[in-house]
Design an enzyme around this catalytic site. Structure first.
Site, PDB file in Angstrom:
ATOM      1  N   SER A  28       0.780  -1.241   0.000  1.00 44.93           N
ATOM      2  CA  SER A  28       0.000   0.000   0.000  1.00 44.93           C
ATOM      3  C   SER A  28       0.808   1.286   0.000  1.00 44.93           C
ATOM      4  CB  SER A  28      -0.972   0.003   1.177  1.00 44.93           C
ATOM      5  OG  SER A  28      -0.277  -0.171   2.405  1.00 44.93           O
ATOM      6  N   ASP A 226      -3.174   6.457  11.138  1.00 43.34           N
ATOM      7  CA  ASP A 226      -3.244   4.996  11.285  1.00 43.34           C
ATOM      8  C   ASP A 226      -1.898   4.386  11.678  1.00 43.34           C
ATOM      9  OD1 ASP A 226      -1.749   5.144   8.937  1.00 43.34           O
ATOM     10  OD2 ASP A 226      -3.305   4.256   7.657  1.00 43.34           O
ATOM     11  N   HIS A 229       0.530   4.170   7.207  1.00 46.10           N
ATOM     12  CA  HIS A 229       0.754   4.727   5.877  1.00 46.10           C
ATOM     13  C   HIS A 229       1.410   6.103   5.945  1.00 46.10           C
ATOM     14  CE1 HIS A 229      -2.673   1.882   5.079  1.00 46.10           C
ATOM     15  NE2 HIS A 229      -1.745   1.472   4.224  1.00 46.10           N
TER      16      HIS A 229
END
Length: 251
Positions: A28, A226, A229
């Site tokens: 990601s 979070d 990321h």
């Protein structure tokens, strides 16, 4: 996707235009989550990530060249919302120092463990297929840029296997693309499930003992709420770090 302009193949195939191909792969943070909140991208594109239709192109999911613009992985990492990643700031960072156009081949998919990138697995085979298609359209694959490993921090056994799995991946990519010395720039992860196992994977990444493999460290770059990321700003910084590493070692 918001991408309407395309770059016809014949525009990139003249004898005077050299095509430099870069594979962007991993999970990601490579696919880009900068500016994504509650499954929506804020559509803010920093100046360092602006498109350059004449110089920076991307191979889309249908193997067609088009103008590269954020989010680079929107039609590749389709199960999640993509935002800003490091690819565009990397491309803009190297474009003035290398000859020809820059062709990006996005391959990253969020939430994927390195075992899913083993030879024979769908993600690996898709990456090889896309890379070969890029090269077959004319051009030279200059490097693979790899940012992955967060998904391998949930298990001690998996984390401890990372080094051998990554070295196998590098050998397989080089073999299948017929590029035994293909430069690999990998990012040492900055986040993951278990802090201790993050360090295990990071040490593995920094210990890869193969020629033409360079490690760029993401530790210290700003993380989103979070704690997994990179923020948009951090992604831009990382892209510049990757560009500097490429130019210093392989440019």
């Amino acid at each position: 996707m918001g991408i309407s302009s395309s770059v016809p193949k014949n525009d990139q195939s003249t004898t005077t235009t050299k095509k430099q191909i870069f594979i962007l792969s991993g999970q990601s943070n490579m696919a880009g989550r900068g500016g994504v909140k509650n499954k929506h991208w804020d559509r803010i594109v920093p100046d360092d990530c602006k498109p350059d239709p004449s110089t920076i192109h991307r191979l889309n999911a249908n193997l067609i060249w088009e103008t590269a613009q954020e989010p680079l992985h929107a039609d590749i990492d389709t199960r999640k919302t993509c935002g800003v990643g490091p690819g565009m700031s990397f491309a803009n960072g190297v474009k003035d120092y290398i000859v020809g156009v820059i062709d990006l081949v996005p391959c990253a998919v969020g939430g994927t463990a390195i075992k899913e990138w083993a030879k024979g697995e769908k993600l690996y085979e898709d990456m090889i297929r896309r890379s070969k298609a890029a090269a077959n359209s004319g051009g030279e694959i200059k490097a693979m840029i790899w940012y992955q490993g967060e998904s391998d921090t949930s298990s001690k056994h998996v984390a401890e296997s990372y080094k051998s799995n990554m070295e196998n991946l590098i050998r397989n990519v080089r073999s299948d693309l017929g590029l035994p010395s293909l430069p690999i720039i990998q990012v040492a992860i900055a986040s993951g499930t278990d802090a201790k196992l993050v360090e295990v994977v990071r040490e593995a990444q920094k210990a890869i003992d193969l020629p033409n493999v360079v490690c760029v460290d993401a530790k210290g770059l700003e993380l989103k709420e979070d704690n997994l990321h990179l923020t948009t700003t951090a992604q831009v910084q990382l892209g510049h770090m990757l560009a500097d590493a490429y130019l210093a070692h392989f440019g």
